[in-house]
Design a protein around this motif. Structure first.
Motif, short mmCIF file in Angstrom:
data_model
loop_
_atom_site.label_atom_id
_atom_site.label_comp_id
_atom_site.label_asym_id
_atom_site.label_seq_id
_atom_site.Cartn_x
_atom_site.Cartn_y
_atom_site.Cartn_z
N SER A 130 -5.98 -17.21 30.77
CA SER A 130 -5.52 -16.32 29.73
C SER A 130 -6.24 -16.57 28.41
O SER A 130 -6.96 -15.70 27.90
CB SER A 130 -4.00 -16.50 29.57
OG SER A 130 -3.58 -15.95 28.37
N PHE A 131 -6.08 -17.75 27.84
CA PHE A 131 -6.65 -17.97 26.52
C PHE A 131 -8.16 -18.01 26.58
O PHE A 131 -8.86 -17.48 25.71
CB PHE A 131 -6.11 -19.28 25.93
CG PHE A 131 -6.67 -19.59 24.60
CD1 PHE A 131 -7.65 -20.55 24.44
CD2 PHE A 131 -6.26 -18.89 23.49
CE1 PHE A 131 -8.19 -20.81 23.20
CE2 PHE A 131 -6.79 -19.15 22.24
CZ PHE A 131 -7.76 -20.11 22.10
N LEU A 132 -8.68 -18.64 27.62
CA LEU A 132 -10.14 -18.76 27.73
C LEU A 132 -10.78 -17.39 27.84
O LEU A 132 -11.79 -17.11 27.19
CB LEU A 132 -10.47 -19.61 28.97
CG LEU A 132 -11.83 -20.27 28.95
CD1 LEU A 132 -11.87 -21.29 27.85
CD2 LEU A 132 -12.09 -20.93 30.28
N GLY A 133 -10.15 -16.53 28.69
CA GLY A 133 -10.69 -15.18 28.83
C GLY A 133 -10.67 -14.44 27.52
O GLY A 133 -11.65 -13.79 27.13
N ALA A 134 -9.52 -14.54 26.83
CA ALA A 134 -9.43 -13.83 25.55
C ALA A 134 -10.44 -14.39 24.56
O ALA A 134 -11.11 -13.63 23.84
CB ALA A 134 -8.01 -13.97 24.99
N ALA A 135 -10.58 -15.70 24.52
CA ALA A 135 -11.53 -16.31 23.58
C ALA A 135 -12.95 -15.88 23.90
O ALA A 135 -13.75 -15.60 22.98
CB ALA A 135 -11.40 -17.83 23.62
#
Lengths: 171, 769
Positions: B644-649
């Protein structure tokens, strides 16, 4: 002064200690005086302690009361009461809880959880739903798995060693 | 920890050295000649001045004790051990370490322990008195030991150790009085600096009072503390972990909102841009849903922000603020998440051995947070079912399945997987087609109503709602062997669905729209992307509300009234947590294009909490499936961090680095990339304050040159490798130590039998001893 000592010895703040005192008193207002400076020797019988909502449905409530009470029968003084809730609270460290849990499961108070203790524990946990054979097998397997020094019963070290492996313990 | 330096709980042997004689026959202060009235008593102990053996459980012992049948098995039965053996055992170092080390002092239950055990003979009064007299001295010794140990520590350490001691409260107060009175005494004795120590004691005491006061306030402020306690009492730690996760997300979003609000939204809101499009004056309720119209001109979306410098007391450059706020917010969120993941993973690594499952289940699966009677009963049933399952697994072993059965099961699994994957692919393709057709409609200037904009978001939310139901059906057909496998499979499928949807959308936005905005008829593509994300978030929320209402409330009424079943629906924790993660991913993706999106997410989470709570209490019952709460929490936090966060980042970084911002709107109007604004700002700063040139020099040298980055990543990788090797080594050492402990146990057994054998031989030779 006294509550300061109590604050240092338990995991509670002054307000929480007072709140617990009032709950203790509410169990039996005629027995418990409001003034504790003379250290009155007041013990509440187990039946009152066991009727508290936190303990009422706990299958181990009798053992808990026995472990924390001074006379070993479940009749608790205010000190025992505070001690019990301090250890059961969320702020107590896991090792302390593990120590008392061991005592609670040790039904015959011999410092070891032997097979009969295990059987009683299981029956209380599962409300006698397992058959005799199943209970026996589970006890044997548990002792096989957890007994490290191979004396046929679980000592405190065996118990703690097992608890370390289970992060869900008393969370 | 059991391995801490002092107050080792392992010293419990010394605990029962002198006291708590369970059977009076154990009492070594008894007269030697006292007749053994009970058959359960030990043989006499000759002239022992100290008691160090512990009594066995009386239920263990069988009949006579004196007669030794011979043979190693019976000599291991403790009631058959002779006095000499017992004496040797009790003087073993591990048991007599009490007075010389950090012993415990236990007075609890010393006098009237376990009257339920009936012993025909009771110690007479003399013995009790003698016992008490002799008992006190070693007791006092131990107490003095404890107190002197405590005195050697600092005040805070002392308090911590005092609290963690497994003694009764009365003993602790006694020890505290002794240990802490010396602080005052020594300060009086030491005439050199009396004021200083007295002052420090006073300060530390008042600081403690302050801390307690603050802590009590803080704990009462803890968000939603009492509703969560009520829920955990009824449903257990599994459901509680969902709400804890929700609260964590809320706090993360709050942090994001505060950062963007303070540094970005507030300055721009206070200085609104000069051009004002009167076309957007009309405000209809629909605009709240679609994000167009009035909202598109507000601080909500990217297009509103200017690329100018606000000339107030302090010149404030909006583009630079936009760029740096977003990057710093992401950086802080990254640190917090990585810290959370590492701490929860670190806790999980205590589970080193895979066997020992049954013992753990017996002792550790009781959920102490549960307090309602029906839930307690349910928990007992759950534990008994689990135990039965484990037993059947252990006894039966692997079921001998025939070839046909195995093949059949394989086919079922294959079909289920193919179905699920096909559904996911179809869903993704449908979304893709819908998003393409949305913009084609705009291009063709067909009857374009704002409600059509909602179609795509509704389709996405619909897929998110319906397909997991299909997955559940497939899982029900498949009938996995173990429940944890089932949970993981369902999490994986749901995750795959959501990831594919988000990837398709991202591709559409960043790959199509951002690259050629004109071909899609958009003047401000960032605005439209932000609006779409806003719509997705809102639709998701609306559908969740509808599902909670229809799926749970009406379904319960239906089953109760029409079908007359008692079973209420069960709260699906995995699915709900994945929905939360999905919403959070959308927020993170959208924060660049709509800085107020975290506020929307905050409101959504707050409403969701109360809605789910009331729905749970009214409609659902506790699950019968086992749920490993802490393991699952780790899984969820890692899912939040990694996909989730990695993809968004990654998407945000790609947008900032590579994509050309639209020339007509937003704070990055005339730049080639958003990243350029940061560079420009740095250059301006350097021009204005030549002192700062070293900063830009450092940046150019370190970050722009790839060699330095390679070096740093190489060093980091090496450090990680070393740490993993160390952990591996420690694991090997632990397994070796465990084997050693087992061998020691065997040695002990062997030696005891040998000792007993020797004693028997000698007693046969000298029968009158």
């Amino acid at each position: 002064m006294i509550s300061l000592y109590l604050q240092d010895c338990t995991y509670f703040t002054r307000k929480e200690i007072l709140r617990l005192f009032y709950r203790y008193r509410d169990l039996a207002p005629q027995l418990v005086p409001l003034d504790y400076t003379n250290h009155p020797d007041v013990k509440l019988p187990y039946e009152l302690i066991g009727s508290m909502p936190e303990l009422k449905d706990n299958p181990f409530r009798q053992r808990i009361a026995e472990v924390f009470s001074e006379d070993g029968e479940g009749n608790m003084t205010l000190d025992d009461f505070l001690d019990m809730f301090s250890v059961l609270s969320e702020m107590a460290p896991r090792d302390l809880k593990a120590y008392y849990a061991f005592k609670i499961y040790d039904f015959n108070n011999d410092d070891f959880i032997c097979k009969s203790d295990l059987e009683k524990t299981l029956n209380k946990l599962t409300r006698n739903e397992l058959t005799e054979d199943e209970v026996r097998m589970v006890c044997e397997k548990v002792i096989d798995e957890a007994d490290l020094d191979n004396d046929g019963r679980l000592s405190l070290e065996d118990f703690q060693h097992m608890i370390v492996r289970a992060p869900e313990f008393l969370r | 920890m059991a391995h801490s330096v002092s107050f080792d709980i392992c010293q419990r042997d010394s605990d029962y050295e002198n006291l708590e004689q369970d059977e009076p026959g154990q009492d070594s202060f008894q007269h030697v000649g006292e007749p053994a009235a009970s058959t359960q008593r030990r043989p006499e102990i000759f002239g022992m001045d100290f008691i160090t053996e512990r009594s066995d459980s009386s239920s263990d012992s069988s009949t006579s004790d004196e007669t030794l049948d011979g043979g190693p098995e019976s000599s291991l039965q403790r009631h058959g051990w002779s006095a000499a053996t017992l004496r040797v055992l009790s003087s073993m170092p591990s048991r007599s370490a009490g007075p010389n080390s950090n012993a415990e002092v236990r007075w609890r239950g010393s006098k009237s322990r376990r009257p339920s055990q009936h012993h025909p003979s009771r110690p007479n009064q003399d013995d009790v008195v003698r016992a008490k007299v002799v008992e006190i001295t070693p007791e006092e010794n131990k107490k003095q030991q404890l107190v002197s140990n405590l005195r050697g520590l600092s005040v805070s350490e002392r308090l911590r150790k005092l609290r963690a001691m497994p003694l009764s409260l009365a003993d602790k107060m006694e020890i505290r009085r002794l240990a802490f009175s010396d602080v005052a005494e020594s300060s009086l004795i030491d005439r050199d600096i009396p004021c200083y120590s007295l002052l420090s004691v006073y300060i530390s005491r008042s600081w403690r009072h302050c801390m307690f006061g603050c802590l009590s306030v803080l704990s009462s402020l803890q968000l939603w503390h009492s509703p969560m306690k009520k829920l955990s009492g009824r449903f257990g730690t599994g459901v509680l972990s969902y709400f804890l996760f929700l609260r964590t997300l809320l706090l993360l979003n709050l942090l994001l909102f505060v950062i963007t609000g303070l540094f970005l939204v507030f300055p721009q809101a206070v200085n609104p841009p000069s051009l004002y499009d009167s076309h957007q004056d009309t405000f209809t309720g629909l605009e709240l849903l679609t994000g167009t119209g009035y909202l598109s001109q507000s601080v909500m979306f990217y297009g509103h922000y200017t690329n100018t410098m606000i000339k107030s007391q302090m010149p404030y450059s909006i583009p630079a603020a936009y760029f740096f706020t977003i990057t710093i917010a992401f950086f802080i969120t990254c640190i917090i998440l990585v810290y959370n993941v590492s701490t929860s993973l670190g806790r999980r690594f205590h589970v080193l051995k895979s066997h020992g499952i049954l013992a753990v289940k017996v002792f550790c699966s009781w959920d102490f947070k549960v307090s309602k009677r029906t839930s307690v009963r349910l928990q007992s049933e759950k534990i008994s079912t689990q135990l039965k399952e484990l037993l059947s697994e252990m006894i039966g072993g692997e079921e001998e399945k025939s070839c046909m059965q195995r093949f059949g099961r394989l086919m079922v699994h294959l079909v289920a997987w193919v179905t699920c994957l096909a559904c996911i692919v179809l869903g993704a393709m449908a979304i893709h087609y819908l998003s393409e057709s949305n913009y084609e409609a705009v291009l063709k200037h067909s009857a374009f109503k704002e409600t059509e904009l909602l179609l795509m978001s509704a389709a996405v939310s619909g897929f998110n709602l319906l397909l997991p139901g299909l997955f559940n059906l497939c899982a029900w057909v498949e009938k996995h062997d173990s429940p944890s496998v089932r949970v993981y499979v369902s999490i994986f499928r749901n995750l795959l669905l959501k990831v594919s949807i988000v990837v398709v959308l991202c591709f559409h936005w960043l790959g199509r729209i951002a690259v050629e905005p004109e071909s899609h008829g958009l003047q401000c593509w960032e605005n439209s992307v932000g609006q779409e994300l806003y719509r997705l978030l809102l639709m998701d929320f609306i559908f969740t509300v509808l599902y909670t209402f229809l799926g749970e409330f009406l379904w319960r009424l239906f089953t109760k009234q029409v079908l007359r079943r008692k079973r209420k629906p069960v709260f699906d924790i995995a699915r709900n947590v994945l929905e939360l993660i999905y919403g959070q991913t959308l927020t993170w993706l959208g924060v660049l294009f709509a800085p107020l999106l975290p506020a929307v997410q905050i409101l959504k989470l707050i409403v969701l909490f109360y809605m789910k709570k009331s729905s749970l209490l009214l409609n659902c019952q506790a699950s019968r499936k086992p749920w490993r709460a802490s393991q699952m929490t780790t899984v969820f936090i890692s899912l939040l961090c990694f996909p989730s966060f990695l993809g968004a980042a990654v998407s945000v970084t790609y947008t900032i680095w590579m994509i050309k911002p639209s020339p007509g709107c937003g704070p990055f109007r005339n730049l080639t990339t958003m990243f350029q604004s940061g560079q420009l700002w740095a250059r301006e700063l350097q021009d204005a304050h030549p002192v700062m040139s070293w900063l830009s020099w450092a940046y150019n040298f370190l970050v722009e040159k790839p060699f330095f980055l390679f070096l740093v990543s190489g060093v980091l990788l090496m450090v990680i490798y070393f740490h993993t090797q160390v952990v591996d080594g420690q694991r090997r050492i632990i397994s070796r130590l465990e084997k050693q402990i087992e061998n020691e146990g065997k040695d002990k057994k062997f030696l005891i039998t040998k000792l007993q054998g020797l004693y028997e031989q000698s007693s046969q030779v000298f029968p009158d001893r």
